[in-house]
Design a protein around this motif. Sequence first.
Motif, mmCIF file in Angstrom:
data_model
loop_
_atom_site.group_PDB
_atom_site.id
_atom_site.type_symbol
_atom_site.label_atom_id
_atom_site.label_comp_id
_atom_site.label_asym_id
_atom_site.label_seq_id
_atom_site.Cartn_x
_atom_site.Cartn_y
_atom_site.Cartn_z
ATOM 1 N N ALA A 166 62.435 -17.858 6.976
ATOM 2 C CA ALA A 166 60.982 -18.000 6.917
ATOM 3 C C ALA A 166 60.450 -17.971 5.488
ATOM 4 C CB ALA A 166 60.320 -16.901 7.736
ATOM 5 N N ASP A 185 54.768 -17.671 10.083
ATOM 6 C CA ASP A 185 55.912 -18.537 9.799
ATOM 7 C C ASP A 185 57.126 -18.168 10.654
ATOM 8 O OD1 ASP A 185 54.401 -19.954 8.016
ATOM 9 O OD2 ASP A 185 55.224 -19.006 6.222
ATOM 10 N N GLU A 188 56.373 -19.492 14.147
ATOM 11 C CA GLU A 188 56.534 -20.950 14.169
ATOM 12 C C GLU A 188 57.990 -21.352 14.339
ATOM 13 O OE1 GLU A 188 54.952 -24.932 13.904
ATOM 14 O OE2 GLU A 188 54.163 -22.972 14.459
ATOM 15 N N ARG A 189 58.876 -20.525 13.835
ATOM 16 C CA ARG A 189 60.318 -20.790 13.962
ATOM 17 C C ARG A 189 60.885 -20.233 15.274
ATOM 18 N NH1 ARG A 189 62.521 -22.460 9.164
ATOM 19 N NH2 ARG A 189 64.603 -21.945 9.984
#
Length: 293
Positions: A166, A185, A188-189
Motif C-alpha cells: 500500500a 489504500d 482498495e487493495r
Amino acid sequence: MSLQRRVTVVMLTFNRRDEALTTLARLIALPGAPSVVAVDNGSSDGTALAIAAHFPQVRLVRLDRNLGAAGRNHGVARVRTPYVAFSDDDTRWEPGALDHAADLLDADPALAVISAHVLVGPHRRDDAACVPMARSPLGDYGTHGRRILGFMAGACVMRVDAFRAAGGYSERLFIGAEEMLLALDLAERGAIMAYCPQVVTWHDPSPVRDATGRRWLLARNAIWIAWMRMPARWAWRLTWKMLRQLRRDRLLLTGLWRTVRGLAPALAARRVVSARVIEMWAAVEGPPDVARS
C-alpha cells in the motif's frame, strides 16, 4: 513459531528521550522477546545516542530530519518478520498481546490489520477512539472483533507485505490523520482491518505535546486526503466539516492558508477509490449531504 520470528515492534520517537528509553525497556521485557526497531525522527535531545548506549540489542534507525509518520516506513524497511507492531514512545504492548495478534493473523490470511484496544493513563481508561471502532457499522469479523475502515497508527499490528504494497505512510502528510490515507489504500487493495479488543496496548500520554499544532494538522490532512481519494461530494463534505472545526478551535486562518498552500500536490496525487470502498466509508460516516454534515 516463536514471537521473535513472527512480530517486530517498530517504535517511533522524536525529542522524547526519557519516554523512549522507558518504552524500550518495557518492549524488550515482553514475553517472547519480540524484535524491536527504534526509529529516531531526527531528534536533537540525544535520544538516538541514549538508545544506542542503553539498548544495543535494538536496531536503531537514525533519520537526518523529522519525517513525521513516514519515519515508520524506514523502520518497516528493517523488518524481516511477517508482522509488524507499531508503537510510539509513550505506548507499550500488554504482555501476551502480540502473541494473540500473531495467532489471529496466522489463522486468517485475509486479515491485514489489527487495531488494538488502547488503555490510557494510570487508571487505564478506554481511549475515546476505540469506542466508534467497537461499534463499527461494518459488522462483526468472526470472533476477532469488528471490521473497520481505519486504525490507530501507534497501536496496531499489520502484515508487513500489506503495508509495503500500500506504500506505507505519506511523507506529504507529516503527522495527523495519517492512518486515513493508508486505510483507504489498504481497503482498495482488498485488505481487511479489524478492531480486536483482546489485543491490548497501554498509552501513557507524554506531557511533551503540541496540541495546537496537532489540531490544524489533523484538519489539513483530512482535507488533503479527501481530495486525494474521495469523490467530489465526499471531499466537499469533509472539507466543510474540517473548516468548521478549525473555526471552533480559532485556527481557521492558519489552517486554511496551510491547507490551500499544499492542495495542488494533493490533487496531483488524486486517485479516487472504488465504489466498494466508498460504500464502506458511507456506512461509517453517514450520507454525503453537505447541508446535514
